[in-house]
Design an enzyme around this catalytic site. Structure first.
Site, PDB file in Angstrom:
ATOM      1  N   THR A 168      -9.329  33.465  54.352  1.00 29.32           N
ATOM      2  CA  THR A 168     -10.771  33.368  54.102  1.00 29.32           C
ATOM      3  C   THR A 168     -11.408  32.121  54.703  1.00 29.32           C
ATOM      4  OG1 THR A 168     -10.578  34.626  52.063  1.00 29.32           O
ATOM      5  CG2 THR A 168     -12.459  33.167  52.220  1.00 29.32           C
ATOM      6  N   ASP A 214      -5.228  38.088  57.750  1.00 22.96           N
ATOM      7  CA  ASP A 214      -5.433  38.057  56.306  1.00 22.96           C
ATOM      8  C   ASP A 214      -4.016  37.896  55.748  1.00 22.96           C
ATOM      9  OD1 ASP A 214      -7.544  39.570  54.061  1.00 22.96           O
ATOM     10  OD2 ASP A 214      -5.415  39.317  53.578  1.00 22.96           O
ATOM     11  N   THR A 248      -5.298  32.824  50.701  1.00 23.29           N
ATOM     12  CA  THR A 248      -4.789  32.452  49.376  1.00 23.29           C
ATOM     13  C   THR A 248      -3.846  33.502  48.788  1.00 23.29           C
ATOM     14  OG1 THR A 248      -6.730  33.433  48.324  1.00 23.29           O
ATOM     15  CG2 THR A 248      -6.810  31.065  48.786  1.00 23.29           C
TER      16      THR A 248
HETATM   17  N1  ASP Z   1      -7.424  38.072  51.593  1.00 25.51           N
HETATM   18  C1  ASP Z   1      -7.536  36.680  51.880  1.00 25.51           C
HETATM   19  C2  ASP Z   1      -6.201  36.194  52.395  1.00 25.51           C
HETATM   20  O1  ASP Z   1      -5.287  35.973  51.627  1.00 25.51           O
HETATM   21  C3  ASP Z   1      -7.941  35.912  50.679  1.00 25.51           C
HETATM   22  C4  ASP Z   1      -8.097  34.456  50.884  1.00 25.51           C
HETATM   23  O2  ASP Z   1      -7.831  33.863  51.896  1.00 25.51           O
HETATM   24  O3  ASP Z   1      -8.563  33.813  49.921  1.00 25.51           O
HETATM   25  O4  ASP Z   1      -6.037  36.059  53.559  1.00 25.51           O
END
Ligand code: ASP
Length: 338
Positions: A15, A60, A92
């Site tokens: 993200t 992602d 995340t």
């Molecule tokens: N879907 C995203 C990822 O893990 C969520 C994030 O980065 O917060 O790449």
């Protein structure tokens, strides 16, 4: 004048560096550079210098696994002597898995490797990415903590103790079985570190694709449905049990399956569904049988750390008895024996 510290910033996706699209946020090659150039505080006196590397493709983190962990670990190993510390920008969702994996891959690590990201992209006004990034770079330059860690929402956590706790909160990570390594309030306050054993020179151990499975026990589970998968397909299984390591029912069909899986060369590691506390096999009759069947205790390891450790030990080519022993041994500060 003190020499400016040099930090290696590796962007893997997630993200923090995403841009808007008709289908929602997406990673976009080259886009992060412009975002960083817009954060003046990254370039003020007192900040270390940094170089940005971008992995290709940007992902992602739900699409990241062994191949990508090897790419990140390989890049750190390649550039190890050139930088004072490393900051990895990462999604995340699976950040705790990557942090755990890197902690095993990078043996005798003596520099900071900090994973961070954000819940709101840097391109948005309320992004939490700005603080996560700036503070991670500062902590990496300070070099007080020289291990794989995860910085998020004001807390620096040991990477292989961290787990994602919130799908939408900005304080998204915790390490329920270990105090944070540092807390960033007005000042960055380091806590007394629990040291990780180092013996010898830094080395990098990439993982192989090993069939690993995670099975979460639930009331009414019919273990026989998992028989073939556990005895013939998987080499490492993390069994997420109730409480301190309990499984349902006397005489249930899990024990013969574990015995057969063990005979076939698989290692079953017992972790808990409770985020906090430790597995204590034998505390209840419901768990004693697991030991007799050949399972090992994951003690207070996170599932993420147990999965990464199984990949690591199988990739090094150990036999199942050695792996059983090492699963119950603290290798990188990932477990505390009760
Ligand atoms: N879907 C995203 C990822 O893990 C969520 C994030 O980065 O917060 O790449």
């Amino acid at each position: 004048m003190m020499k400016k510290k040099k930090i290696c910033l590796i962007h893997t996706g997630g993200t923090i560096g995403m841009t808007r699209s008709e289908d929602g946020y997406i990673p976009s090659p080259g886009y992060l550079r412009g975002l960083l150039d817009g954060i003046a505080d990254l370039y003020v006196d007192g900040m270390p210098s940094f170089d940005l590397y971008e992995l290709s493709p940007l992902l992602d983190s739900s699409n990241m696994a062994v191949n990508e962990w090897n790419m990140i670990g390989g890049r750190i190993a390649e550039l190890y002597s050139e930088y004072d510390g490393f900051v990895i920008l990462h999604g995340t969702d699976t950040m705790a898995y990557t942090a755990s994996s890197l902690s095993f891959m990078l043996e005798n690590l003596d520099k900071p490797v900090i994973l961070t990201g954000s819940q709101i992209p840097l391109c948005e006004i309320r992004s939490d990415g700005r603080d996560n990034l700036i503070t991670s770079i500062m902590i990496a330059a300070e070099g007080v903590v020289r291990e794989v860690c995860l910085y998020f929402g004001g807390k620096l956590l040991r990477g292989n103790r961290a787990t994602k706790m919130s799908a939408d909160g900005l304080l998204a990570f915790a390490s329920p079985n270990m105090h944070p390594l540092a807390e960033a309030g007005i000042n960055i306050r380091y806590n007394q570190p629990i040291p990780i054993r180092r013996s010898g020179k830094f080395s990098f151990h990439p993982f192989s694709e090993v069939p690993i499975g995670v099975l979460k026990v639930f009331p009414g589970i019919n273990f026989s449905l998992f028989d073939v998968v556990m005895t013939e397909k998987l080499r490492g299984v993390v069994l997420e049990t109730f409480g301190a390591g309990n499984i349902p029912g006397e005489g249930n069909s899990l024990l013969p399956i574990i015995k057969a899986a063990f005979a076939a060369g698989a290692v079953i590691t017992v972790c808990s569904q409770c985020p906090q506390g430790t597995v204590s096999l034998g505390a209840y009759a419901a768990s004693s049988e697991l030991v007799r069947a050949g399972a090992v205790s994951g003690f207070d390891m996170t599932t993420e750390a147990a999965v990464a450790k199984l990949y690591y030990l199988f990739s090094l080519g150990y036999d199942k008895e050695q792996i059983k022993r090492m699963m119950e041994t603290d290798l990188r500060g990932e477990l505390t024996r009760a």
